[in-house]
Design an enzyme around this catalytic site. Structure first.
Site, PDB file in Angstrom:
ATOM      1  N   GLU A  68       0.630  -1.190  -0.290  1.00 37.58           N
ATOM      2  CA  GLU A  68       0.079   0.064   0.117  1.00 37.58           C
ATOM      3  C   GLU A  68       0.768   1.297   0.107  1.00 37.58           C
ATOM      4  O   GLU A  68       1.826   1.421   1.105  1.00 37.58           O
ATOM      5  CB  GLU A  68      -0.817  -0.137   1.101  1.00 37.58           C
ATOM      6  CG  GLU A  68      -1.826   1.335   1.064  1.00 37.58           C
ATOM      7  CD  GLU A  68      -3.052   1.206   2.438  1.00 37.58           C
ATOM      8  OE1 GLU A  68      -2.969   0.367   3.077  1.00 37.58           O
ATOM      9  OE2 GLU A  68      -3.823   2.201   1.986  1.00 37.58           O
ATOM     10  N   GLU A  83       3.269   8.696   7.083  1.00 37.39           N
ATOM     11  CA  GLU A  83       3.020   7.601   7.475  1.00 37.39           C
ATOM     12  C   GLU A  83       3.973   6.370   7.300  1.00 37.39           C
ATOM     13  O   GLU A  83       4.084   5.366   7.749  1.00 37.39           O
ATOM     14  CB  GLU A  83       1.708   6.830   7.167  1.00 37.39           C
ATOM     15  CG  GLU A  83       0.568   7.779   7.730  1.00 37.39           C
ATOM     16  CD  GLU A  83      -0.939   7.441   7.385  1.00 37.39           C
ATOM     17  OE1 GLU A  83      -1.126   6.145   7.015  1.00 37.39           O
ATOM     18  OE2 GLU A  83      -1.979   8.112   7.048  1.00 37.39           O
ATOM     19  N   ASP A 137      -4.288   3.886  -2.720  1.00 36.44           N
ATOM     20  CA  ASP A 137      -5.496   4.507  -1.805  1.00 36.44           C
ATOM     21  C   ASP A 137      -5.797   6.014  -2.130  1.00 36.44           C
ATOM     22  O   ASP A 137      -4.653   6.831  -2.172  1.00 36.44           O
ATOM     23  CB  ASP A 137      -4.839   4.378  -0.507  1.00 36.44           C
ATOM     24  CG  ASP A 137      -5.850   4.887   0.590  1.00 36.44           C
ATOM     25  OD1 ASP A 137      -6.265   6.173   0.525  1.00 36.44           O
ATOM     26  OD2 ASP A 137      -5.980   4.242   2.009  1.00 36.44           O
ATOM     27  N   THR A 138      -6.850   6.179  -2.457  1.00 36.83           N
ATOM     28  CA  THR A 138      -7.256   7.684  -2.959  1.00 36.83           C
ATOM     29  C   THR A 138      -6.574   8.641  -1.985  1.00 36.83           C
ATOM     30  O   THR A 138      -6.280   9.900  -2.133  1.00 36.83           O
ATOM     31  CB  THR A 138      -8.626   8.019  -3.406  1.00 36.83           C
ATOM     32  OG1 THR A 138      -9.286   7.513  -2.296  1.00 36.83           O
ATOM     33  CG2 THR A 138      -8.778   7.130  -4.630  1.00 36.83           C
ATOM     34  N   TYR A 139      -6.789   8.598  -0.529  1.00 42.00           N
ATOM     35  CA  TYR A 139      -6.585   9.487   0.422  1.00 42.00           C
ATOM     36  C   TYR A 139      -4.898   9.719   0.385  1.00 42.00           C
ATOM     37  O   TYR A 139      -4.570  10.920   0.522  1.00 42.00           O
ATOM     38  CB  TYR A 139      -6.792   8.688   1.801  1.00 42.00           C
ATOM     39  CG  TYR A 139      -6.209   9.391   2.879  1.00 42.00           C
ATOM     40  CD1 TYR A 139      -6.669  10.775   3.472  1.00 42.00           C
ATOM     41  CD2 TYR A 139      -5.096   8.784   3.660  1.00 42.00           C
ATOM     42  CE1 TYR A 139      -6.186  11.316   4.574  1.00 42.00           C
ATOM     43  CE2 TYR A 139      -4.515   9.462   4.766  1.00 42.00           C
ATOM     44  CZ  TYR A 139      -5.039  10.462   5.269  1.00 42.00           C
ATOM     45  OH  TYR A 139      -4.279  11.413   6.145  1.00 42.00           O
ATOM     46  N   HIS A 140      -4.094   8.652   0.307  1.00 42.90           N
ATOM     47  CA  HIS A 140      -2.733   8.982   0.188  1.00 42.90           C
ATOM     48  C   HIS A 140      -2.549   9.526  -1.129  1.00 42.90           C
ATOM     49  O   HIS A 140      -1.408  10.458  -1.244  1.00 42.90           O
ATOM     50  CB  HIS A 140      -1.968   7.515   0.431  1.00 42.90           C
ATOM     51  CG  HIS A 140      -2.125   6.881   1.819  1.00 42.90           C
ATOM     52  ND1 HIS A 140      -1.713   7.542   2.816  1.00 42.90           N
ATOM     53  CD2 HIS A 140      -2.815   5.742   1.917  1.00 42.90           C
ATOM     54  CE1 HIS A 140      -1.916   6.717   3.892  1.00 42.90           C
ATOM     55  NE2 HIS A 140      -2.845   5.584   3.465  1.00 42.90           N
ATOM     56  N   ARG A 165     -11.117  11.457   4.909  1.00 40.45           N
ATOM     57  CA  ARG A 165     -11.244  10.081   5.314  1.00 40.45           C
ATOM     58  C   ARG A 165     -12.835  10.013   5.898  1.00 40.45           C
ATOM     59  O   ARG A 165     -13.188   9.018   6.480  1.00 40.45           O
ATOM     60  CB  ARG A 165     -10.323   9.522   6.210  1.00 40.45           C
ATOM     61  CG  ARG A 165      -8.959   9.502   5.863  1.00 40.45           C
ATOM     62  CD  ARG A 165      -7.895   8.661   6.616  1.00 40.45           C
ATOM     63  NE  ARG A 165      -7.621   7.499   6.047  1.00 40.45           N
ATOM     64  CZ  ARG A 165      -6.462   6.872   5.988  1.00 40.45           C
ATOM     65  NH1 ARG A 165      -5.613   6.940   6.834  1.00 40.45           N
ATOM     66  NH2 ARG A 165      -6.179   5.649   5.182  1.00 40.45           N
ATOM     67  N   GLU A 175     -12.726   2.906   2.748  1.00 39.57           N
ATOM     68  CA  GLU A 175     -11.720   2.974   3.983  1.00 39.57           C
ATOM     69  C   GLU A 175     -12.203   4.372   4.785  1.00 39.57           C
ATOM     70  O   GLU A 175     -12.215   5.588   3.868  1.00 39.57           O
ATOM     71  CB  GLU A 175     -10.294   3.158   3.870  1.00 39.57           C
ATOM     72  CG  GLU A 175      -9.689   2.803   5.009  1.00 39.57           C
ATOM     73  CD  GLU A 175      -8.044   2.878   4.796  1.00 39.57           C
ATOM     74  OE1 GLU A 175      -7.425   1.487   5.400  1.00 39.57           O
ATOM     75  OE2 GLU A 175      -7.636   3.149   3.926  1.00 39.57           O
TER      76      GLU A 175
HETATM   77 MN    MN Z   1      -5.488   2.573   3.153  1.00 37.86          MN
END
Ligand code: MN
Length: 291
Positions: free
Chosen positions: A150, A156, A183-186, A215, A244
């Protein structure tokens, strides 16, 4: 005829621990909200009853995937052999739990702690991560399982922050069952946009997290999900797509702190999950329409 992507939801939408009652609740709610897959974090999974959960998942007709990050004292990207060994043990234990649950996907920050590092990754740490994950991948391959790397943001991890970093790491690991997890957030923090990385990863994409920039509820933030789903359609992605979302309303002591979940973005996981299921469906349907 096209095969539909399994649509998943992260268990932290339902419960902050993996006690038998919480796992039962998460399984029941996941199935009731119309999902195909439950993602269980193994970050704080001390009381997980693997055999009971496996039977309940099968009864509910749900697939399962597991995820985790490591810790600063158990980190395969460390240059300290004792720290690397503790991280390696966590990975192998978690792979066994995933297999015991009936899962084929073990993913997350398998290569480092989840937290802010004070310096760039050194060459020795990188070599250690490559070597440990190669061994884990060989074991996973013998079980018919896939590992996901990921791609996480700079606060992070310092190991892989972009899809390009992840592809290089996977190349160095050199095992076919090590795939990339976007992951679109990251991506919102690190990538140029939500399209180029998907095209770059292509058929090496193995897992997807759909999350808003904060999120919370999908569509309540500023992420361009239309473009992201178009990109998934472009590459013909057929793997899991897991929602998520985290809020201070549901806390896992270790994971929530590592992810800096300080804000209350929702209180009703049921409403959140049903909304997300519809949101993902609408985007998948719309992205497959080519007038
Ligand atoms: Mn994630």
């Amino acid at each position: 005829m096209t095969v539909a992507n399994p649509i998943g939801v992260h268990a932290l939408v339902w419960a902050g621990d993996t006690s038998p009652a919480s796992v039962r609740h998460a399984i029941d709610r996941t199935a009731a909200a119309g999902y195909d897959l439950l993602e269980l974090s193994l970050h704080d999974s001390v009381s997980l009853d693997v055999d009971a959960a496996r039977a309940q998942l099968a009864d509910a007709g749900l697939k399962v995937a597991c995820s985790r990050g490591l810790a600063f004292d158990a980190d395969v990207s460390s240059s300290d052999p004792a720290v690397v060994e503790r991280g390696e043990r966590l990975l192998h234990d978690s792979l066994a739990v995933t297999h015991g649950l009936g899962g084929t996907h073990f993913t997350g920050a398998l290569y480092s702690a989840l937290g802010k590092y004070g310096a760039p990754l050194g060459s020795e740490g990188r070599r250690n991560a490559v070597s440990v994950i190669r061994g884990l991948a060989q074991k996973a391959g013998a079980l018919g399982m896939t590992l996901g790397l990921e791609v996480c943001n700079r606060y992070e991890t310092h190991v892989i922050n972009t899809a390009r970093d992840a592809l290089r790491l996977a190349d160095d690991i050199g095992e076919d069952n090590v795939l990339i997890h976007l992951d679109t957030y990251h991506m919102n923090i690190e990538e140029d946009d939500l399209v180029r990385p998907v095209h770059e990863v292509g058929d090496r994409l193995g897992y997807v997290h759909i999350g808003e920039n904060h999120r919370g509820y999908l569509g309540s933030g500023h992420l361009d999900f239309t473009s992201f789903f178009h990109a998934l359609a472009d590459i013909g992605y057929r793997g899991p797509i897991t929602f998520e979302s985290f809020s201070s309303a549901v806390v896992a002591p270790g994971l929530s702190a590592d992810l800096a979940i300080w804000r209350n973005l929702w209180s009703d996981g049921e409403d959140l999950a049903r909304h997300a299921r519809g949101f993902i469906d609408q985007h998948l349907t719309a992205s497959s329409v080519r007038p």
